[in-house]
Scaffold this motif. Sequence first.
Motif, PDB file in Angstrom:
ATOM      1  N   ARG A  16       5.215   2.094   4.912  1.00 38.72           N
ATOM      2  CA  ARG A  16       4.017   2.714   5.472  1.00 38.72           C
ATOM      3  C   ARG A  16       2.798   1.865   5.146  1.00 38.72           C
ATOM      4  O   ARG A  16       2.773   1.127   4.164  1.00 38.72           O
ATOM      5  CB  ARG A  16       3.805   4.105   4.872  1.00 38.72           C
ATOM      6  CG  ARG A  16       4.803   5.149   5.288  1.00 38.72           C
ATOM      7  CD  ARG A  16       4.245   6.532   4.916  1.00 38.72           C
ATOM      8  NE  ARG A  16       3.653   6.523   3.583  1.00 38.72           N
ATOM      9  CZ  ARG A  16       4.296   6.895   2.473  1.00 38.72           C
ATOM     10  NH1 ARG A  16       5.539   7.302   2.537  1.00 38.72           N
ATOM     11  NH2 ARG A  16       3.677   6.859   1.312  1.00 38.72           N
ATOM     12  N   TYR A  17       1.761   2.031   5.959  1.00 37.81           N
ATOM     13  CA  TYR A  17       0.506   1.303   5.782  1.00 37.81           C
ATOM     14  C   TYR A  17      -0.030   1.446   4.364  1.00 37.81           C
ATOM     15  O   TYR A  17      -0.466   0.482   3.755  1.00 37.81           O
ATOM     16  CB  TYR A  17      -0.517   1.830   6.801  1.00 37.81           C
ATOM     17  CG  TYR A  17      -1.873   1.182   6.671  1.00 37.81           C
ATOM     18  CD1 TYR A  17      -2.110  -0.064   7.257  1.00 37.81           C
ATOM     19  CD2 TYR A  17      -2.902   1.792   5.961  1.00 37.81           C
ATOM     20  CE1 TYR A  17      -3.338  -0.671   7.139  1.00 37.81           C
ATOM     21  CE2 TYR A  17      -4.130   1.181   5.831  1.00 37.81           C
ATOM     22  CZ  TYR A  17      -4.345  -0.057   6.422  1.00 37.81           C
ATOM     23  OH  TYR A  17      -5.557  -0.663   6.282  1.00 37.81           O
ATOM     24  N   ASP A  18       0.043   2.659   3.831  1.00 42.32           N
ATOM     25  CA  ASP A  18      -0.573   2.889   2.513  1.00 42.32           C
ATOM     26  C   ASP A  18       0.239   2.282   1.356  1.00 42.32           C
ATOM     27  O   ASP A  18      -0.183   2.339   0.206  1.00 42.32           O
ATOM     28  CB  ASP A  18      -0.859   4.385   2.277  1.00 42.32           C
ATOM     29  CG  ASP A  18       0.403   5.228   2.326  1.00 42.32           C
ATOM     30  OD1 ASP A  18       1.512   4.650   2.304  1.00 42.32           O
ATOM     31  OD2 ASP A  18       0.292   6.468   2.400  1.00 42.32           O
ATOM     32  N   LYS A  96       2.889   3.670  15.316  1.00 40.68           N
ATOM     33  CA  LYS A  96       1.785   4.309  14.600  1.00 40.68           C
ATOM     34  C   LYS A  96       1.301   3.430  13.440  1.00 40.68           C
ATOM     35  O   LYS A  96       0.109   3.176  13.289  1.00 40.68           O
ATOM     36  CB  LYS A  96       2.266   5.667  14.084  1.00 40.68           C
ATOM     37  CG  LYS A  96       1.217   6.493  13.392  1.00 40.68           C
ATOM     38  CD  LYS A  96       1.705   7.924  13.218  1.00 40.68           C
ATOM     39  CE  LYS A  96       1.393   8.443  11.836  1.00 40.68           C
ATOM     40  NZ  LYS A  96       2.465   8.332  10.855  1.00 40.68           N
ATOM     41  N   GLU A  97       2.255   2.943  12.649  1.00 36.69           N
ATOM     42  CA  GLU A  97       1.881   2.144  11.467  1.00 36.69           C
ATOM     43  C   GLU A  97       1.228   0.819  11.872  1.00 36.69           C
ATOM     44  O   GLU A  97       0.253   0.381  11.264  1.00 36.69           O
ATOM     45  CB  GLU A  97       3.117   1.859  10.600  1.00 36.69           C
ATOM     46  CG  GLU A  97       3.757   3.083   9.979  1.00 36.69           C
ATOM     47  CD  GLU A  97       2.805   3.903   9.123  1.00 36.69           C
ATOM     48  OE1 GLU A  97       2.098   3.329   8.289  1.00 36.69           O
ATOM     49  OE2 GLU A  97       2.775   5.134   9.313  1.00 36.69           O
ATOM     50  N   ASP A  99      -0.278   0.077  14.783  1.00 32.80           N
ATOM     51  CA  ASP A  99      -1.604   0.355  15.368  1.00 32.80           C
ATOM     52  C   ASP A  99      -2.628   0.584  14.266  1.00 32.80           C
ATOM     53  O   ASP A  99      -3.734   0.045  14.308  1.00 32.80           O
ATOM     54  CB  ASP A  99      -1.551   1.596  16.272  1.00 32.80           C
ATOM     55  CG  ASP A  99      -0.880   1.298  17.603  1.00 32.80           C
ATOM     56  OD1 ASP A  99      -0.549   0.115  17.854  1.00 32.80           O
ATOM     57  OD2 ASP A  99      -0.670   2.242  18.382  1.00 32.80           O
ATOM     58  N   HIS A 100      -2.240   1.385  13.296  1.00 35.74           N
ATOM     59  CA  HIS A 100      -3.150   1.689  12.192  1.00 35.74           C
ATOM     60  C   HIS A 100      -3.505   0.409  11.427  1.00 35.74           C
ATOM     61  O   HIS A 100      -4.667   0.158  11.107  1.00 35.74           O
ATOM     62  CB  HIS A 100      -2.505   2.716  11.257  1.00 35.74           C
ATOM     63  CG  HIS A 100      -3.449   3.251  10.241  1.00 35.74           C
ATOM     64  ND1 HIS A 100      -4.291   4.320  10.493  1.00 35.74           N
ATOM     65  CD2 HIS A 100      -3.731   2.842   8.987  1.00 35.74           C
ATOM     66  CE1 HIS A 100      -5.029   4.537   9.419  1.00 35.74           C
ATOM     67  NE2 HIS A 100      -4.714   3.657   8.486  1.00 35.74           N
ATOM     68  N   TYR A 101      -2.494  -0.396  11.171  1.00 39.67           N
ATOM     69  CA  TYR A 101      -2.687  -1.664  10.458  1.00 39.67           C
ATOM     70  C   TYR A 101      -3.678  -2.557  11.212  1.00 39.67           C
ATOM     71  O   TYR A 101      -4.634  -3.077  10.635  1.00 39.67           O
ATOM     72  CB  TYR A 101      -1.331  -2.361  10.311  1.00 39.67           C
ATOM     73  CG  TYR A 101      -1.414  -3.773   9.800  1.00 39.67           C
ATOM     74  CD1 TYR A 101      -1.602  -4.026   8.446  1.00 39.67           C
ATOM     75  CD2 TYR A 101      -1.320  -4.861  10.668  1.00 39.67           C
ATOM     76  CE1 TYR A 101      -1.691  -5.334   7.966  1.00 39.67           C
ATOM     77  CE2 TYR A 101      -1.400  -6.163  10.197  1.00 39.67           C
ATOM     78  CZ  TYR A 101      -1.592  -6.391   8.856  1.00 39.67           C
ATOM     79  OH  TYR A 101      -1.684  -7.674   8.393  1.00 39.67           O
ATOM     80  N   HIS A 104      -7.300  -1.048  11.092  1.00 40.60           N
ATOM     81  CA  HIS A 104      -8.007  -0.738   9.842  1.00 40.60           C
ATOM     82  C   HIS A 104      -7.941  -1.793   8.757  1.00 40.60           C
ATOM     83  O   HIS A 104      -8.709  -1.734   7.807  1.00 40.60           O
ATOM     84  CB  HIS A 104      -7.491   0.590   9.270  1.00 40.60           C
ATOM     85  CG  HIS A 104      -7.745   1.744  10.179  1.00 40.60           C
ATOM     86  ND1 HIS A 104      -9.000   2.285  10.365  1.00 40.60           N
ATOM     87  CD2 HIS A 104      -6.914   2.444  10.983  1.00 40.60           C
ATOM     88  CE1 HIS A 104      -8.927   3.272  11.238  1.00 40.60           C
ATOM     89  NE2 HIS A 104      -7.670   3.389  11.631  1.00 40.60           N
ATOM     90  N   ARG A 105      -7.031  -2.733   8.878  1.00 42.18           N
ATOM     91  CA  ARG A 105      -6.824  -3.667   7.776  1.00 42.18           C
ATOM     92  C   ARG A 105      -7.986  -4.677   7.704  1.00 42.18           C
ATOM     93  O   ARG A 105      -8.102  -5.564   8.568  1.00 42.18           O
ATOM     94  CB  ARG A 105      -5.488  -4.386   7.993  1.00 42.18           C
ATOM     95  CG  ARG A 105      -5.049  -5.239   6.827  1.00 42.18           C
ATOM     96  CD  ARG A 105      -4.485  -4.426   5.710  1.00 42.18           C
ATOM     97  NE  ARG A 105      -3.865  -5.310   4.721  1.00 42.18           N
ATOM     98  CZ  ARG A 105      -3.543  -4.928   3.495  1.00 42.18           C
ATOM     99  NH1 ARG A 105      -3.771  -3.681   3.101  1.00 42.18           N
ATOM    100  NH2 ARG A 105      -2.990  -5.774   2.654  1.00 42.18           N
TER     101      ARG A 105
END
Length: 200
Positions: A16-18, A96-97, A99-101, A104-105
């Motif tokens: 996961r991203y986190d 989802k992961e 796209d989020h990465y 936001h990264r």
Amino acid sequence: MSHLFNQSQYLVSAYRYDQLPEDSGQEIAFVGRSNAGKSTTINALTNHRGLAKVSKTPGRTQLFNCFEFAPDRRLIDLPGYGYAKVPEKMRKHWQKEIDHYLMHRKSLIGVVIIMDIRHPMKAFDEQMINWAAQSGLYSHVLLNKADKLSHSQATTTLLQTKKAILAISESTTCQTFSALRKEGADVLSNTIKPWFEHHD
Ligand SMILES: Nc1nc2c(ncn2[C@@H]2O[C@H](COP(=O)(O)OP(=O)(O)OP(=O)(O)O)[C@@H](O)[C@H]2O)c(=O)[nH]1
Ligand SMILES: [Mg+2]
């Protein structure tokens, strides 16, 4: 050939991203359709066979695999996009992961977009080029598996692809590449090195 990336070491894998390393310093991501050769490219660039896991089965990379080549300087091997045989739930998770990465990264400064030279510029690839340009990220396209084509076929595809890229983004560069034979590794290395230097 530059030795900058030869010092690369495996850092961590994240589901996961986190779970990714702290969002500090600078990193670049290797993106592209499943089986295009992202993991093989990282191995060619770092001159380190077996650093990133390679497989004949598309959908092999199912984690964010992180490598560090200098303190707080990372290469990120991403799962491939658009592979239909990966279970639906898994595909949704990665969409989802990733796209989020990408959104936001903060330490992400650029993307290397890897395509199979026999199937360049699919919809996902175009979206990625467009997105990188819009976001002000560096981007470089590898037409990988050039060993599968004759020199003249590869050159024709390179010219066509450069033209198609230019219609989307003026800053995205492109080259032919063979991760398998490490052909084009110097050009790749020399292209992405200044991304890091300029950002210090
Ligand atoms: N002929 C040829 N085969 C290559 C080249 N690069 C990669 N391959 C092969 O393509 C297959 C997929 O390579 P990977 O590096 O695992 O591809 P990937 O993009 O990381 O794939 P996923 O992790 O599934 O998204 C493997 O069988 C590689 O040996 C190349 O330059 N030439
Ligand atoms: Mg992979």
